[in-house]
Scaffold this active site. Structure first.
Site, mmCIF file in Angstrom:
data_model
loop_
_atom_site.group_PDB
_atom_site.id
_atom_site.type_symbol
_atom_site.label_atom_id
_atom_site.label_comp_id
_atom_site.label_asym_id
_atom_site.label_seq_id
_atom_site.Cartn_x
_atom_site.Cartn_y
_atom_site.Cartn_z
ATOM 1 N N GLU A 296 -5.130 -8.705 0.822
ATOM 2 C CA GLU A 296 -5.777 -8.405 2.333
ATOM 3 C C GLU A 296 -7.213 -8.243 1.915
ATOM 4 O O GLU A 296 -7.850 -7.438 0.941
ATOM 5 C CB GLU A 296 -5.243 -7.387 2.899
ATOM 6 C CG GLU A 296 -3.933 -7.330 3.420
ATOM 7 C CD GLU A 296 -3.414 -6.108 3.972
ATOM 8 O OE1 GLU A 296 -4.274 -5.272 4.536
ATOM 9 O OE2 GLU A 296 -2.246 -5.799 4.141
ATOM 10 N N GLU B 177 0.712 -1.344 -0.260
ATOM 11 C CA GLU B 177 -0.112 -0.101 -0.206
ATOM 12 C C GLU B 177 0.880 1.138 -0.116
ATOM 13 O O GLU B 177 0.919 2.023 1.136
ATOM 14 C CB GLU B 177 -0.933 -0.163 1.220
ATOM 15 C CG GLU B 177 -1.974 -1.242 1.182
ATOM 16 C CD GLU B 177 -2.922 -0.971 2.323
ATOM 17 O OE1 GLU B 177 -2.868 -0.049 3.239
ATOM 18 O OE2 GLU B 177 -4.145 -1.463 2.060
#
Ligand code: FCB
Length: 453
Positions: free
Chosen positions: A355, A163
């Site tokens: 995720e 991220e």
């Protein structure tokens, strides 16, 4: 037909969030270690100093993974545990920890997916400018080489960065995550550019030094649009919203993924950011754009989008009383349909959900168990959408539940519980939640039990 044969059912965690042992066995300080010490940064003044004590309890934790029947576990490596100052001397004990961890996983028949950077940045390098320093991508590459030389005889799956939107956006623009900086936008974009270079160079390094054939990707924070209806106008509006840059911040997909997969920054972003865009050296875009084997994406929710009367995408407010998680994130299962579909169409790579999961109000019941029906329902709904997108021909290779264990949820501390396994922090006792038993059945049936009461 259920999920494709060989679908990878996994769970994920990250070093700073679970390991603890923050000052043990020669580990150097990270920006998160420093950030947590600042007053007012973390809920109730908590930190990852001890976390789930996974550093000492990893065998027990891998035992639980085996019981659940996980095919894979996504872990991350702490850079300052391996190289305490970020560059130079290697910490043999730090490297040995990961070495043993990998062996233990393989012995349990759980395939390791290794993330090289999940936010614990060496503090020493931060003092030398961190991501703002043009050399930061080379520093990262030196570290990557050390890890790859040690583990690549056994590790086949690598994720470079987790991220980038968050560690650059939250960490360097909004000051909400470590290192806690609020830089000018031009500097934010410089840090972003260096992080993208770090991704590209890491891919080159892994390919150059890996001892076995391997697969590499990055894990994007997927910002997903869900069309309000199935009409072609709404679908197009959602697609447009998902792949446009409309604000001077880090919360978009394409500023990150177009360079990585197409070798160029998106036109709309270049126009909007104007003179804030850093100077780009000749070969930079080529370096950033290295062949990837999969498109890793973290998806927790999506935003509903429709086309307005002028034909532009417009966000639709969720209805009053809409379902939300303990974190106050909307429950929006369709994100696991439209996310993979839109990303798959644009970047033409197999998708891995690196995720997905839910923070829930979990506690130990009088019977000593942890009952989390909301998590089971959440996963049921999301996984049914993922199954649907697979049926529609999008190649999804795997799904990693966030997280295997309750853990240190960054600025929210231990308040948010995302685990399949409950952690009683004062005693470090683990209790598999009902959802862990349920996920075991999902894995064993390759998703065939989804949607069944
Ligand atoms: C993601 C992070 C992960 C975890 C989940 C809830 O943004 O990658 O570390 O905090 O959110």
């Amino acid at each position: 037909m259920s999920f494709p044969k060989g679908f990878v059912w996994g769970a994920a965690a990250s070093s700073y969030q679970i390991e603890g042992a923050a000052h043990e066995d020669g580990k150097g300080p990270s920006t998160w270690d420093m950030f947590c010490q600042k007053e007012g940064t973390i809920w109730n003044g908590q930190s990852g100093d001890v976390a789930c004590d996974h550093y000492h309890r990893y065998k027990e934790d891998i035992g639980v993974m085996k019981q659940i029947g996980l095919c894979a576990y996504r872990l991350s490596i702490s850079w300052p545990r391996v190289i305490p100052q970020g560059r130079g001397a290697i910490n043999p004990k730090g490297l040995e920890f990961y070495d043993k961890l990998i062996d233990e996983l393989l012995a349990a028949d759980v395939s390791p997916y290794v993330t090289l950077f999940h936010w614990d940045y060496p503090y020493e390098l931060y003092c030398r400018g961190g991501w703002l320093n043009r050399d930061s991508s080379d520093w990262f590459t030196e570290y990557v080489r050390v890890v790859v030389e040690k583990l690549s005889d056994r590790v086949k799956y690598w994720i470079t960065l987790n991220e980038p939107q968050c560690f650059i956006g939250l960490g360097h623009q909004l000051g909400m995550h470590a290192p806690g900086d609020k830089l000018k936008f031009a500097e934010v974009l410089t840090a972003a550019h260096n992080a993208l270079l770090a991704h590209g160079k890491a891919v080159q390094t892994i390919r150059a030094y890996s001892k076995v054939e391997c697969q590499i990707g990055l894990a994007l924070a997927g910002i997903v649009s869900i069309p309000a209806t199935d009409s072609s106008e709404d679908v197009e509006a959602a697609r447009q919203a998902m792949f446009s840059v409309t604000y001077k911040n880090c919360w978009n997909n394409t500023w990150w993924t177009d360079p990585v997969f197409f070798g160029r920054y998106p036109e709309d972003g270049l126009k909007l950011f104007g003179s804030d865009v850093p100077p780009i050296q000749d070969k930079d875009m080529k370096t950033i754009c290295q062949p990837s084997d999969f498109f890793g994406v973290n998806i927790f929710f999506g935003q509903t989008i429709r086309t307005n009367k002028d034909g532009w995408p417009e966000a639709v407010l969720p209805p009053v009383g809409y379902a939300m998680t303990a974190f106050r994130w909307p429950v929006s299962p369709e994100a696991l349909y439209w996310g993979p579909r839109f990303f798959g169409e644009r970047y033409k790579l197999p998708i891995i959900i690196t995720e997905n999961g839910v923070s829930n109000v979990d506690w130990v019941s009088l019977d000593g168990k942890v009952h989390d029906p909301q998590r089971i329902d959440f996963l049921n709904r999301y996984l049914l959408e993922l199954q649907k997108v697979c049926k529609h021909g999008v190649e999804v290779r795997g799904y990693f539940h966030w997280s295997i264990l309750d853990n240190f949820e960054w600025t929210e501390g231990y308040k948010e519980r995302f685990g399949l396994v409950y952690v009683d922090y004062p005693t470090q006792k683990r209790i598999a939640k009902d959802s862990a038993y349920w996920y075991k059945e999902v894995i064993a049936s390759n998703g065939a039990i989804l949607g069944k009461p």
